[in-house]
Design an enzyme around this catalytic site. Sequence first.
Site, PDB file in Angstrom:
ATOM      1  N   ARG A  71     -12.322   9.871 -27.896  1.00 51.43           N
ATOM      2  CA  ARG A  71     -11.211  10.533 -27.468  1.00 51.43           C
ATOM      3  C   ARG A  71     -11.445  10.509 -26.005  1.00 51.43           C
ATOM      4  O   ARG A  71     -12.317  10.010 -25.482  1.00 51.43           O
ATOM      5  CB  ARG A  71     -11.584  12.010 -28.075  1.00 51.43           C
ATOM      6  CG  ARG A  71     -12.940  12.394 -28.029  1.00 51.43           C
ATOM      7  CD  ARG A  71     -13.087  13.777 -27.520  1.00 51.43           C
ATOM      8  NE  ARG A  71     -12.422  14.151 -26.228  1.00 51.43           N
ATOM      9  CZ  ARG A  71     -13.103  13.872 -25.035  1.00 51.43           C
ATOM     10  NH1 ARG A  71     -13.982  13.351 -24.963  1.00 51.43           N
ATOM     11  NH2 ARG A  71     -12.269  14.171 -23.869  1.00 51.43           N
ATOM     12  N   GLY A  72     -10.445  11.064 -25.368  1.00 52.69           N
ATOM     13  CA  GLY A  72     -10.160  10.943 -23.879  1.00 52.69           C
ATOM     14  C   GLY A  72      -9.237   9.495 -23.758  1.00 52.69           C
ATOM     15  O   GLY A  72      -9.671   8.701 -24.013  1.00 52.69           O
ATOM     16  N   ALA A  73      -8.494   9.901 -22.793  1.00 55.86           N
ATOM     17  CA  ALA A  73      -7.574   8.648 -22.535  1.00 55.86           C
ATOM     18  C   ALA A  73      -7.863   7.560 -22.455  1.00 55.86           C
ATOM     19  O   ALA A  73      -7.489   6.491 -23.201  1.00 55.86           O
ATOM     20  CB  ALA A  73      -6.324   9.087 -21.677  1.00 55.86           C
ATOM     21  N   ARG A  94      -2.517   8.456 -32.026  1.00 53.24           N
ATOM     22  CA  ARG A  94      -2.274   9.530 -31.513  1.00 53.24           C
ATOM     23  C   ARG A  94      -1.165   9.187 -30.447  1.00 53.24           C
ATOM     24  O   ARG A  94      -1.041   8.234 -29.812  1.00 53.24           O
ATOM     25  CB  ARG A  94      -3.559  10.027 -30.585  1.00 53.24           C
ATOM     26  CG  ARG A  94      -4.774  10.364 -31.720  1.00 53.24           C
ATOM     27  CD  ARG A  94      -5.832  11.108 -30.609  1.00 53.24           C
ATOM     28  NE  ARG A  94      -5.541  12.269 -30.228  1.00 53.24           N
ATOM     29  CZ  ARG A  94      -6.393  12.976 -29.535  1.00 53.24           C
ATOM     30  NH1 ARG A  94      -7.470  12.544 -28.957  1.00 53.24           N
ATOM     31  NH2 ARG A  94      -6.102  14.302 -28.961  1.00 53.24           N
ATOM     32  N   GLN A  96     -14.157  20.690 -26.621  1.00 59.27           N
ATOM     33  CA  GLN A  96     -14.844  19.586 -25.940  1.00 59.27           C
ATOM     34  C   GLN A  96     -15.486  19.916 -24.777  1.00 59.27           C
ATOM     35  O   GLN A  96     -16.438  19.361 -24.079  1.00 59.27           O
ATOM     36  CB  GLN A  96     -13.558  18.599 -25.451  1.00 59.27           C
ATOM     37  CG  GLN A  96     -12.972  17.766 -26.500  1.00 59.27           C
ATOM     38  CD  GLN A  96     -11.580  18.524 -27.177  1.00 59.27           C
ATOM     39  OE1 GLN A  96     -11.419  19.796 -27.215  1.00 59.27           O
ATOM     40  NE2 GLN A  96     -10.772  17.987 -27.737  1.00 59.27           N
ATOM     41  N   ASP A 125      -3.828  12.753 -19.840  1.00 61.99           N
ATOM     42  CA  ASP A 125      -3.414  11.945 -20.508  1.00 61.99           C
ATOM     43  C   ASP A 125      -2.339  11.194 -20.391  1.00 61.99           C
ATOM     44  O   ASP A 125      -1.999  10.093 -20.898  1.00 61.99           O
ATOM     45  CB  ASP A 125      -3.349  12.603 -22.095  1.00 61.99           C
ATOM     46  CG  ASP A 125      -4.708  13.128 -22.547  1.00 61.99           C
ATOM     47  OD1 ASP A 125      -5.206  14.020 -21.994  1.00 61.99           O
ATOM     48  OD2 ASP A 125      -5.284  12.337 -23.344  1.00 61.99           O
ATOM     49  N   ASN A 129      -2.241  17.161 -20.134  1.00 55.84           N
ATOM     50  CA  ASN A 129      -3.752  16.997 -20.139  1.00 55.84           C
ATOM     51  C   ASN A 129      -4.001  18.068 -21.533  1.00 55.84           C
ATOM     52  O   ASN A 129      -3.179  18.807 -22.105  1.00 55.84           O
ATOM     53  CB  ASN A 129      -4.515  17.250 -19.016  1.00 55.84           C
ATOM     54  CG  ASN A 129      -5.806  17.156 -19.006  1.00 55.84           C
ATOM     55  OD1 ASN A 129      -6.468  16.028 -19.639  1.00 55.84           O
ATOM     56  ND2 ASN A 129      -6.769  18.147 -18.908  1.00 55.84           N
ATOM     57  N   LYS A 130      -5.383  18.244 -21.682  1.00 50.44           N
ATOM     58  CA  LYS A 130      -5.683  19.364 -22.765  1.00 50.44           C
ATOM     59  C   LYS A 130      -5.086  20.496 -22.781  1.00 50.44           C
ATOM     60  O   LYS A 130      -4.790  21.157 -21.858  1.00 50.44           O
ATOM     61  CB  LYS A 130      -7.286  19.291 -22.876  1.00 50.44           C
ATOM     62  CG  LYS A 130      -7.757  20.237 -23.864  1.00 50.44           C
ATOM     63  CD  LYS A 130      -7.494  19.871 -25.374  1.00 50.44           C
ATOM     64  CE  LYS A 130      -7.679  18.328 -25.658  1.00 50.44           C
ATOM     65  NZ  LYS A 130      -6.856  18.067 -27.033  1.00 50.44           N
TER      66      LYS A 130
HETATM   67  O1  MRU Z   1      -7.834  15.599 -27.452  1.00 54.66           O
HETATM   68  P1  MRU Z   1      -8.746  14.920 -26.431  1.00 54.66           P
HETATM   69  O2  MRU Z   1     -10.338  15.131 -26.609  1.00 54.66           O
HETATM   70  O3  MRU Z   1      -8.657  13.345 -26.356  1.00 54.66           O
HETATM   71  O4  MRU Z   1      -8.270  15.379 -25.106  1.00 54.66           O
HETATM   72  C1  MRU Z   1      -8.620  14.629 -23.913  1.00 54.66           C
HETATM   73  C2  MRU Z   1      -8.266  15.186 -22.591  1.00 54.66           C
HETATM   74  O5  MRU Z   1      -7.387  15.969 -22.420  1.00 54.66           O
HETATM   75  C3  MRU Z   1      -8.996  14.704 -21.276  1.00 54.66           C
HETATM   76  O6  MRU Z   1      -8.811  15.258 -20.211  1.00 54.66           O
HETATM   77  C4  MRU Z   1      -8.222  13.407 -21.083  1.00 54.66           C
HETATM   78  O7  MRU Z   1      -7.883  12.323 -21.969  1.00 54.66           O
HETATM   79  C5  MRU Z   1      -8.776  12.714 -19.772  1.00 54.66           C
HETATM   80  S1  MRU Z   1     -10.209  11.779 -20.217  1.00 54.66           S
HETATM   81  C6  MRU Z   1     -10.712  11.094 -19.025  1.00 54.66           C
END
Ligand code: MRU
Length: 369
Positions: free
Chosen positions: A66-68, A110, A218, A259, A269-270
Amino acid sequence: MSKEAGGFSPRCNKMSYKNIETLTWSGDRGGGLCLIDQTLLPLELREIDCPDVETVWEAIKTLRVRGAPAIGIAAAYGICVGLQSLPSDANHEMFKRRLDEVVDYLASSRPTAVNLFWALNRLKQTAHSLLETKSVPEIAEAVFNEAKKIHEEDRAICRNIGKYGQELFNDGDTLLTHCNAGGLATADYGTALAVFFAATEAGKKITVYADETRPLLQGARLTAWELKERGIDTVLICDSMAAMVMKQGKINGVVVGADRIAANGDTANKIGTYGVAVLAKHHNVPFYVAAPVSTFDLTLKDGSGIPIEERKPEEITNGFGKRTAPEEVKVYNPAFDVTPAELLTGIITEFGIITPVNRSNIEKMLSFT
Ligand code: MRU
């Protein structure tokens, strides 16, 4: 066609935080993808094999990876895994059909992180540019090399984000972050957390408040773990405590990941990031987004067009195995929110800092690509 990621990889017996690799490709084009199963952290550091494209899709969908940026890298390697099932005598038509099938399938995992689509398109374009002139094995090799390039480039990008971002903060500062934009969310080192790691490596003693980040934690499970493993003074708080710590004057700055960033700077973002940005504005705390330029989506003029993933109600009602809400209660579970550009002090990219955040400064910075 959903499948759980497969076998426990023996490599992980040797892993500690010092040498973790969020994703690893072993061998040549015929080799395989391993990734750290982030759903198990911080209790267990385990790497899993992804022997087919279905397990890559499942790993992205369920947040094992996970994470962009990490999602983008996983998707790129996912294409390589998907192409492995082609027979050795496949012709161009069969190759193209399989490529389209695999790309469309991975794109359905996703919706919000644009890095996923950016990586899929980059590999698709690599293949398409060679369809007329190269053999199928040559095209497959070029696609594989492009996936490895995306992976390698991300390491350098994260270091540069850290280098530019750390200059914004001073020895003794206390900073706050939301969710996890660390080494686990990228090839290595992170985006928002890169800023904290680089500040520490530059000799600045900082404290980081990590929002736990409901509902999937997270911040508690991944960010607090990464910061602690790197010896950074870390304070874990519930999301609802951010207002209080800012009012108490404890926070000098906020840095979060992204994201998807629209052409005007509106940033997805999250879930919860928007609230933190509003709080930061109210308390006069600088609020920065740290992200590679691959996170910008210039096809969207503002954040209203960013697709927001909605996830299962059980993530809220049965978080981590225990029911904490009445049966059959209605639930709304958006995984991301959009912070309007006017709440951002700046966007830290691998080419420098965009500030003030507006369309023309974004265009200028992206012209370096
Ligand atoms: O749902 P997730 O855990 O994939 O969400 C991740 C985030 O929101 C991060 O802040 C974003 O992807 C940046 S990661 C460098």
